[in-house]
Write a protein that holds these residues in place. Structure first.
Motif, PDB file in Angstrom:
ATOM      1  N   ALA A  66      -5.952  -3.845 -17.702  1.00 40.00           N
ATOM      2  CA  ALA A  66      -5.907  -4.940 -16.725  1.00 40.00           C
ATOM      3  C   ALA A  66      -7.079  -5.897 -16.944  1.00 40.00           C
ATOM      4  CB  ALA A  66      -5.937  -4.373 -15.313  1.00 40.00           C
ATOM      5  N   LEU A  67      -8.257  -5.358 -17.251  1.00 44.34           N
ATOM      6  CA  LEU A  67      -9.415  -6.213 -17.487  1.00 44.34           C
ATOM      7  C   LEU A  67      -9.222  -7.089 -18.719  1.00 44.34           C
ATOM      8  CD1 LEU A  67     -12.313  -3.684 -16.754  1.00 44.34           C
ATOM      9  CD2 LEU A  67     -11.401  -5.464 -15.246  1.00 44.34           C
ATOM     10  N   SER A  68      -8.494  -6.587 -19.707  1.00 43.59           N
ATOM     11  CA  SER A  68      -8.219  -7.349 -20.924  1.00 43.59           C
ATOM     12  C   SER A  68      -7.040  -8.292 -20.779  1.00 43.59           C
ATOM     13  CB  SER A  68      -7.953  -6.390 -22.096  1.00 43.59           C
ATOM     14  OG  SER A  68      -9.098  -5.607 -22.370  1.00 43.59           O
ATOM     15  N   GLY A  69      -6.355  -8.250 -19.638  1.00 41.88           N
ATOM     16  CA  GLY A  69      -5.197  -9.113 -19.417  1.00 41.88           C
ATOM     17  C   GLY A  69      -3.909  -8.568 -19.971  1.00 41.88           C
ATOM     18  N   LEU A  70      -3.898  -7.298 -20.364  1.00 44.49           N
ATOM     19  CA  LEU A  70      -2.705  -6.702 -20.957  1.00 44.49           C
ATOM     20  C   LEU A  70      -1.748  -6.145 -19.917  1.00 44.49           C
ATOM     21  CD1 LEU A  70      -4.481  -4.841 -23.888  1.00 44.49           C
ATOM     22  CD2 LEU A  70      -3.294  -7.043 -23.959  1.00 44.49           C
ATOM     23  N   LEU A  71      -2.201  -6.048 -18.672  1.00 44.22           N
ATOM     24  CA  LEU A  71      -1.354  -5.640 -17.559  1.00 44.22           C
ATOM     25  C   LEU A  71      -1.589  -6.598 -16.401  1.00 44.22           C
ATOM     26  CD1 LEU A  71      -1.814  -1.739 -17.464  1.00 44.22           C
ATOM     27  CD2 LEU A  71       0.242  -2.987 -18.153  1.00 44.22           C
ATOM     28  N   PRO A  72      -0.537  -6.951 -15.657  1.00 44.76           N
ATOM     29  CA  PRO A  72      -0.723  -7.835 -14.509  1.00 44.76           C
ATOM     30  C   PRO A  72      -1.350  -7.088 -13.333  1.00 44.76           C
ATOM     31  CG  PRO A  72       1.557  -7.128 -14.638  1.00 44.76           C
ATOM     32  CD  PRO A  72       0.884  -6.600 -15.876  1.00 44.76           C
ATOM     33  N   LEU A  73      -2.080  -7.824 -12.511  1.00 44.54           N
ATOM     34  CA  LEU A  73      -2.674  -7.243 -11.318  1.00 44.54           C
ATOM     35  C   LEU A  73      -1.704  -7.320 -10.148  1.00 44.54           C
ATOM     36  CD1 LEU A  73      -6.320  -8.668 -11.297  1.00 44.54           C
ATOM     37  CD2 LEU A  73      -5.383  -6.748 -12.587  1.00 44.54           C
ATOM     38  N   ALA A  74      -1.703  -6.274  -9.325  1.00 47.56           N
ATOM     39  CA  ALA A  74      -1.015  -6.351  -8.038  1.00 47.56           C
ATOM     40  C   ALA A  74      -1.877  -7.112  -7.041  1.00 47.56           C
ATOM     41  CB  ALA A  74      -0.705  -4.948  -7.521  1.00 47.56           C
ATOM     42  N   SER A  75      -3.203  -6.966  -7.190  1.00 46.61           N
ATOM     43  CA  SER A  75      -4.155  -7.711  -6.372  1.00 46.61           C
ATOM     44  C   SER A  75      -5.523  -7.567  -6.995  1.00 46.61           C
ATOM     45  CB  SER A  75      -4.173  -7.192  -4.926  1.00 46.61           C
ATOM     46  OG  SER A  75      -4.560  -5.830  -4.877  1.00 46.61           O
ATOM     47  N   GLY A  76      -6.482  -8.365  -6.503  1.00 46.53           N
ATOM     48  CA  GLY A  76      -7.850  -8.272  -6.970  1.00 46.53           C
ATOM     49  C   GLY A  76      -8.290  -9.482  -7.758  1.00 46.53           C
ATOM     50  N   ARG A  77      -9.594  -9.524  -8.045  1.00 49.00           N
ATOM     51  CA  ARG A  77     -10.189 -10.627  -8.792  1.00 49.00           C
ATOM     52  C   ARG A  77     -11.099 -10.067  -9.879  1.00 49.00           C
ATOM     53  NH1 ARG A  77      -7.130 -14.665  -7.742  1.00 49.00           N
ATOM     54  NH2 ARG A  77      -8.730 -16.078  -8.597  1.00 49.00           N
ATOM     55  N   ILE A  78     -11.175 -10.802 -10.990  1.00 49.60           N
ATOM     56  CA  ILE A  78     -12.049 -10.433 -12.101  1.00 49.60           C
ATOM     57  C   ILE A  78     -12.918 -11.629 -12.442  1.00 49.60           C
ATOM     58  CG2 ILE A  78     -12.180  -9.621 -14.487  1.00 49.60           C
ATOM     59  CD1 ILE A  78      -9.285  -8.573 -14.123  1.00 49.60           C
ATOM     60  N   ARG A  79     -14.225 -11.441 -12.438  1.00 49.88           N
ATOM     61  CA  ARG A  79     -15.162 -12.476 -12.871  1.00 49.88           C
ATOM     62  C   ARG A  79     -15.878 -11.991 -14.123  1.00 49.88           C
ATOM     63  NH1 ARG A  79     -16.558 -16.745 -10.005  1.00 49.88           N
ATOM     64  NH2 ARG A  79     -18.666 -16.790 -10.909  1.00 49.88           N
ATOM     65  N   PHE A  80     -15.997 -12.907 -15.092  1.00 46.83           N
ATOM     66  CA  PHE A  80     -16.680 -12.572 -16.338  1.00 46.83           C
ATOM     67  C   PHE A  80     -17.552 -13.745 -16.751  1.00 46.83           C
ATOM     68  CE2 PHE A  80     -16.879 -12.651 -21.006  1.00 46.83           C
ATOM     69  CZ  PHE A  80     -17.541 -11.442 -21.210  1.00 46.83           C
ATOM     70  N   ALA A  81     -18.825 -13.462 -17.021  1.00 51.20           N
ATOM     71  CA  ALA A  81     -19.778 -14.488 -17.458  1.00 51.20           C
ATOM     72  C   ALA A  81     -19.791 -15.679 -16.505  1.00 51.20           C
ATOM     73  CB  ALA A  81     -19.470 -14.932 -18.886  1.00 51.20           C
ATOM     74  N   GLY A  82     -19.711 -15.384 -15.208  1.00 49.53           N
ATOM     75  CA  GLY A  82     -19.790 -16.428 -14.204  1.00 49.53           C
ATOM     76  C   GLY A  82     -18.505 -17.168 -13.932  1.00 49.53           C
ATOM     77  N   GLU A  83     -17.388 -16.736 -14.530  1.00 44.14           N
ATOM     78  CA  GLU A  83     -16.113 -17.439 -14.400  1.00 44.14           C
ATOM     79  C   GLU A  83     -15.046 -16.483 -13.886  1.00 44.14           C
ATOM     80  OE1 GLU A  83     -12.831 -19.688 -17.337  1.00 44.14           O
ATOM     81  OE2 GLU A  83     -14.616 -18.729 -18.168  1.00 44.14           O
ATOM     82  N   ASP A  84     -14.173 -16.995 -13.014  1.00 44.99           N
ATOM     83  CA  ASP A  84     -13.019 -16.223 -12.573  1.00 44.99           C
ATOM     84  C   ASP A  84     -11.970 -16.237 -13.685  1.00 44.99           C
ATOM     85  OD1 ASP A  84     -10.594 -15.288 -11.398  1.00 44.99           O
ATOM     86  OD2 ASP A  84     -11.308 -15.886  -9.418  1.00 44.99           O
ATOM     87  N   ILE A  85     -11.684 -15.059 -14.255  1.00 48.93           N
ATOM     88  CA  ILE A  85     -10.733 -14.977 -15.374  1.00 48.93           C
ATOM     89  C   ILE A  85      -9.452 -14.256 -14.961  1.00 48.93           C
ATOM     90  CG2 ILE A  85     -12.587 -15.034 -17.090  1.00 48.93           C
ATOM     91  CD1 ILE A  85     -12.015 -11.977 -17.505  1.00 48.93           C
TER      92      ILE A  85
END
Length: 255
Positions: A66-85
């Motif tokens: 999920a963190l790599s974008g290989l699975l869709p999220l049911a909910s939640g947020r991911i921020r990386f290097a100051g950006e919402d990805i």
């Protein structure tokens, strides 16, 4: 192990001084009606090794995918290097500086070692620097240098793991996600791979690690998250975490 030059990242993170490189809030992933990951929060500080440990089926691999974008999220947020990805496609996450070394290596068996490595740099256009990075991968894994023209599918399991790690590093990531890097390897090769994790951390890499050997993961890690049934049930620094308490979580204790 031969020293390698410091890792140069393609995008310098623009972080607030107190902001983690990776920050996950309320991440949930479902397979149909089954909630495989159930609203977890975690953070990975720059330059640290952070591990996720837990029994089979805890949701560790699903989290990494999920963190790599290989699975869709049911909910939640991911921020990386100051950006919402959260909404970014996998290839755009690679371009932002996330590399994923998957479970069971998954090298391209019909391609040579060199071709696998060059494919790791597919998002880059800097041919001279790519050639330099090939040399750095050979310095990190001399055995790969001896097998550059060999088909990846003919390598031993340990050599394929070296190749998978080196291929991930060829994208010049800021964060290297590693899923079960020692699975199925001989003890001597396990030691080499884990030493490599420490070596690349010394060169400035941030690592998020899932490792079947919880004791080794805790020894390597600055911070440890324990997963059970899709949830984070405990966390602590690698230095402070209690192996006996970890064992109790594996057996199903709640506290």
């Amino acid at each position: 192990m031969s020293p390698i030059a410091p890792i140069v990242h393609p995008i310098e993170p623009t972080l607030h001084p107190t902001e983690p490189l990776l920050q996950v809030a309320g991440l949930a992933v479902s397979y149909g009606r089954i909630r495989a990951v159930d609203g977890i929060d975690l953070a990975v500080e720059p330059g640290r090794i952070v591990s996720l440990v837990g029994s089979n089926g805890a949701g560790k691999t699903t989290t990494l995918m999920a963190l790599s974008g290989l699975l869709p999220l049911a909910s939640g947020r991911i921020r990386f290097a100051g950006e919402d990805i959260t909404a970014l496609a996998p290839e755009l996450r690679v371009a932002r500086g996330i590399a994923h070394v998957p479970e069971r290596r998954r090298v391209f068996a019909g391609m040579s070692v060199r071709e696998n490595l060059v494919l790791g740099a597919y998002a880059r256009g800097d041919a001279v620097d790519i050639a330099s990075d090939l040399d750095r991968m050979v310095a990190l894994f001399p055995r790969l240098g001896e097998r550059m023209a060999q088909l990846a599918g003919t390598l031993s399991g340990g050599e394929q793991q070296m190749l998978a790690i080196a291929r991930g590093l060829m994208s010049r990531p800021s964060l290297l996600i590693m899923d079960e890097p020692t699975m199925g390897l001989a003890p001597q090769m396990i030691d080499l791979i884990l030493d490599t994790v420490l070596e690349i951390r010394k060169q400035g890499m941030t690592v998020l690690l899932v490792e079947q050997n919880a004791v080794e993961a805790m020894r390597l890690s600055d911070h440890v998250y324990i997963m059970r049934l899709g949830r984070i049930v405990h966390e602590d620094s690698g230095a402070n975490i209690d192996p006996e308490r970890v064992k109790s979580f594996y057996l199903g204790a709640d506290s």
